[in-house]
Scaffold this motif. Structure first.
Motif, PDB file in Angstrom:
ATOM      1  N   ALA A 114       0.845  -1.192   0.000  1.00 41.80           N
ATOM      2  CA  ALA A 114       0.000   0.000   0.000  1.00 41.80           C
ATOM      3  C   ALA A 114       0.884   1.246   0.000  1.00 41.80           C
ATOM      4  N   VAL A 115       0.676   2.118  -0.986  1.00 42.48           N
ATOM      5  CA  VAL A 115       1.511   3.303  -1.154  1.00 42.48           C
ATOM      6  C   VAL A 115       0.674   4.548  -0.903  1.00 42.48           C
ATOM      7  N   SER A 116       1.194   5.442  -0.057  1.00 39.85           N
ATOM      8  CA  SER A 116       0.551   6.727   0.200  1.00 39.85           C
ATOM      9  C   SER A 116       1.564   7.841  -0.026  1.00 39.85           C
ATOM     10  N   ASN A 117       1.186   8.826  -0.829  1.00 39.40           N
ATOM     11  CA  ASN A 117       2.073   9.953  -1.139  1.00 39.40           C
ATOM     12  C   ASN A 117       1.324  11.256  -0.908  1.00 39.40           C
ATOM     13  N   THR A 118       1.905  12.136  -0.070  1.00 42.28           N
ATOM     14  CA  THR A 118       1.313  13.444   0.213  1.00 42.28           C
ATOM     15  C   THR A 118       2.395  14.504   0.108  1.00 42.28           C
ATOM     16  N   GLN A 119       2.143  15.531  -0.723  1.00 47.77           N
ATOM     17  CA  GLN A 119       3.126  16.587  -0.947  1.00 47.77           C
ATOM     18  C   GLN A 119       2.426  17.946  -0.945  1.00 47.77           C
ATOM     19  N   ASN A 149       5.698  19.884  -6.943  1.00 47.32           N
ATOM     20  CA  ASN A 149       5.582  18.514  -6.443  1.00 47.32           C
ATOM     21  C   ASN A 149       5.803  17.518  -7.567  1.00 47.32           C
ATOM     22  N   SER A 150       6.705  16.574  -7.340  1.00 48.27           N
ATOM     23  CA  SER A 150       6.982  15.535  -8.336  1.00 48.27           C
ATOM     24  C   SER A 150       7.115  14.195  -7.635  1.00 48.27           C
ATOM     25  N   ALA A 151       6.416  13.185  -8.165  1.00 44.81           N
ATOM     26  CA  ALA A 151       6.510  11.835  -7.606  1.00 44.81           C
ATOM     27  C   ALA A 151       6.513  10.827  -8.743  1.00 44.81           C
ATOM     28  N   THR A 152       7.437   9.860  -8.670  1.00 47.07           N
ATOM     29  CA  THR A 152       7.532   8.790  -9.662  1.00 47.07           C
ATOM     30  C   THR A 152       7.585   7.455  -8.939  1.00 47.07           C
ATOM     31  N   PHE A 153       6.650   6.567  -9.272  1.00 42.21           N
ATOM     32  CA  PHE A 153       6.597   5.233  -8.677  1.00 42.21           C
ATOM     33  C   PHE A 153       6.728   4.196  -9.784  1.00 42.21           C
ATOM     34  N   THR A 154       7.827   3.477  -9.776  1.00 44.65           N
ATOM     35  CA  THR A 154       8.044   2.388 -10.717  1.00 44.65           C
ATOM     36  C   THR A 154       8.010   1.099  -9.913  1.00 44.65           C
ATOM     37  N   THR A 155       6.825   0.524  -9.762  1.00 41.97           N
ATOM     38  CA  THR A 155       6.643  -0.593  -8.846  1.00 41.97           C
ATOM     39  C   THR A 155       5.252  -1.207  -9.019  1.00 41.97           C
ATOM     40  N   ASN A 161      -2.386   5.830  -3.205  1.00 40.72           N
ATOM     41  CA  ASN A 161      -3.134   7.056  -2.951  1.00 40.72           C
ATOM     42  C   ASN A 161      -2.164   8.226  -2.944  1.00 40.72           C
ATOM     43  N   SER A 162      -2.389   9.199  -3.838  1.00 37.44           N
ATOM     44  CA  SER A 162      -1.474  10.339  -3.945  1.00 37.44           C
ATOM     45  C   SER A 162      -2.247  11.647  -3.856  1.00 37.44           C
ATOM     46  N   THR A 163      -1.736  12.562  -3.008  1.00 37.10           N
ATOM     47  CA  THR A 163      -2.288  13.912  -2.884  1.00 37.10           C
ATOM     48  C   THR A 163      -1.162  14.912  -3.075  1.00 37.10           C
ATOM     49  N   GLN A 164      -1.329  15.803  -4.045  1.00 38.69           N
ATOM     50  CA  GLN A 164      -0.344  16.847  -4.310  1.00 38.69           C
ATOM     51  C   GLN A 164      -1.060  18.195  -4.297  1.00 38.69           C
ATOM     52  N   VAL A 165      -0.618  19.101  -3.431  1.00 36.30           N
ATOM     53  CA  VAL A 165      -1.246  20.412  -3.296  1.00 36.30           C
ATOM     54  C   VAL A 165      -0.188  21.488  -3.510  1.00 36.30           C
ATOM     55  N   ASN A 166      -0.413  22.341  -4.510  1.00 38.62           N
ATOM     56  CA  ASN A 166       0.491  23.447  -4.802  1.00 38.62           C
ATOM     57  C   ASN A 166      -0.284  24.751  -4.750  1.00 38.62           C
ATOM     58  N   THR A 167       0.116  25.649  -3.861  1.00 35.00           N
ATOM     59  CA  THR A 167      -0.486  26.980  -3.786  1.00 35.00           C
ATOM     60  C   THR A 167       0.561  28.055  -4.063  1.00 35.00           C
ATOM     61  N   ALA A 168       1.594  27.692  -4.783  1.00 35.76           N
ATOM     62  CA  ALA A 168       2.711  28.591  -5.056  1.00 35.76           C
ATOM     63  C   ALA A 168       2.780  28.940  -6.539  1.00 35.76           C
ATOM     64  N   ALA A 169       3.375  30.091  -6.814  1.00 36.88           N
ATOM     65  CA  ALA A 169       3.732  30.419  -8.192  1.00 36.88           C
ATOM     66  C   ALA A 169       4.972  29.616  -8.577  1.00 36.88           C
ATOM     67  N   ILE A 192       6.283  23.534 -13.612  1.00 37.49           N
ATOM     68  CA  ILE A 192       5.322  22.459 -13.350  1.00 37.49           C
ATOM     69  C   ILE A 192       4.831  22.560 -11.916  1.00 37.49           C
ATOM     70  N   GLY A 193       3.523  22.558 -11.737  1.00 40.06           N
ATOM     71  CA  GLY A 193       2.957  22.569 -10.394  1.00 40.06           C
ATOM     72  C   GLY A 193       3.002  21.201  -9.742  1.00 40.06           C
ATOM     73  N   ASN A 194       2.236  20.249 -10.281  1.00 39.90           N
ATOM     74  CA  ASN A 194       2.174  18.890  -9.754  1.00 39.90           C
ATOM     75  C   ASN A 194       2.368  17.888 -10.880  1.00 39.90           C
ATOM     76  N   THR A 195       3.199  16.876 -10.639  1.00 39.54           N
ATOM     77  CA  THR A 195       3.375  15.811 -11.618  1.00 39.54           C
ATOM     78  C   THR A 195       3.502  14.477 -10.918  1.00 39.54           C
ATOM     79  N   LEU A 196       2.749  13.482 -11.395  1.00 35.05           N
ATOM     80  CA  LEU A 196       2.773  12.128 -10.845  1.00 35.05           C
ATOM     81  C   LEU A 196       2.940  11.145 -11.978  1.00 35.05           C
TER      82      LEU A 196
END
Length: 201
Positions: A114-119, A149-155, A161-169, A192-196
């Motif tokens: 089980a994978v959980s990603n929060t950024q 936010n950048s996340a790469t899962f090779t598996t 479950n992935s949550t990426q929140v960007n409130t920045a320029a 790039i704001g969010n990439t999965l």
């Protein structure tokens, strides 16, 4: 083969792999991260790489098997990278990179359960590249990249479950002058704001 590499790196944190167990990563950074590289390079008989990299939180896990993985990254600081370079008379390839990254996570494994990603990102990653390149016998790559936010899962996994929140320029600026190149030329400015990316299932 001869290789010339000039690197400025700020705020890099690496976490290693785990096998047949649960892995948990919690990273919080509220400080400003800045990388500045000024480089003048001339008459090189092989490859040249010039890099300025500002990274808030970085997590890397590589292995065969995990029962579960939890990644939490929170960046509330400024990440800024600046590369100013003049590169001339090179017989090999030339790479010039300015990279500002708030949160990055990379996982490579046969199984991760089980994978959980929060950024989270609140402030502004900014990458600036000023590059002048002349007389190169092979290829030239010039890149300014700003990523929140950048996340790469090779598996393989049971759930992800992935949550990426960007409130920045997010800002990337590339000013390049490139001439006298025998090979391929790539010039890139990427914000790039969010990439999965998910592979392997």
């Amino acid at each position: 083969m001869k290789y010339l590499s000039v690197i400025a790196v700020a705020g890099l944190v690496l976490a290693g792999s785990a096998q047949a167990q649960t892995a948990s990563n919690n990273q919080n950074n509220s400080s400003n991260i800045k990388a500045q590289l000024n480089a003048k390079i001339d008459n090189v008989t092989s490859d040249v790489s010039a890099t300025a990299a500002a990274i808030g939180n970085s997590f890397t896990a590589e292995g065969s098997s995990l029962n579960g993985l939890n990644n939490y990254q929170r960046f509330f600081g400024d990440a800024t990278s600046n590369l100013s370079t003049t590169i001339t008379n090179v017989t090999g390839d030339v790479s010039a990179t300015s990279a500002a990254i708030a949160n990055t996570a990379t996982v490579k494994a046969d199984w991760s359960g089980a994978v959980s990603n929060t950024q989270y990102v609140n402030y502004d990653p900014s990458a600036v590249l000023n590059a002048t390149v002349y007389n190169v016998d092979k290829s030239v790559s010039a890149t300014a990249a700003a990523i929140s936010n950048s996340a790469t899962f090779t598996t393989d996994f049971s759930s992800l479950n992935s949550t990426q929140v960007n409130t920045a320029a997010v800002n990337a600026y590339a000013n390049t002058t490139i001439a006298g190149v025998a090979g391929k030329v790539d010039a890139t400015a990427a914000a790039i704001g969010n990439t999965l990316t998910v592979k392997g299932f």
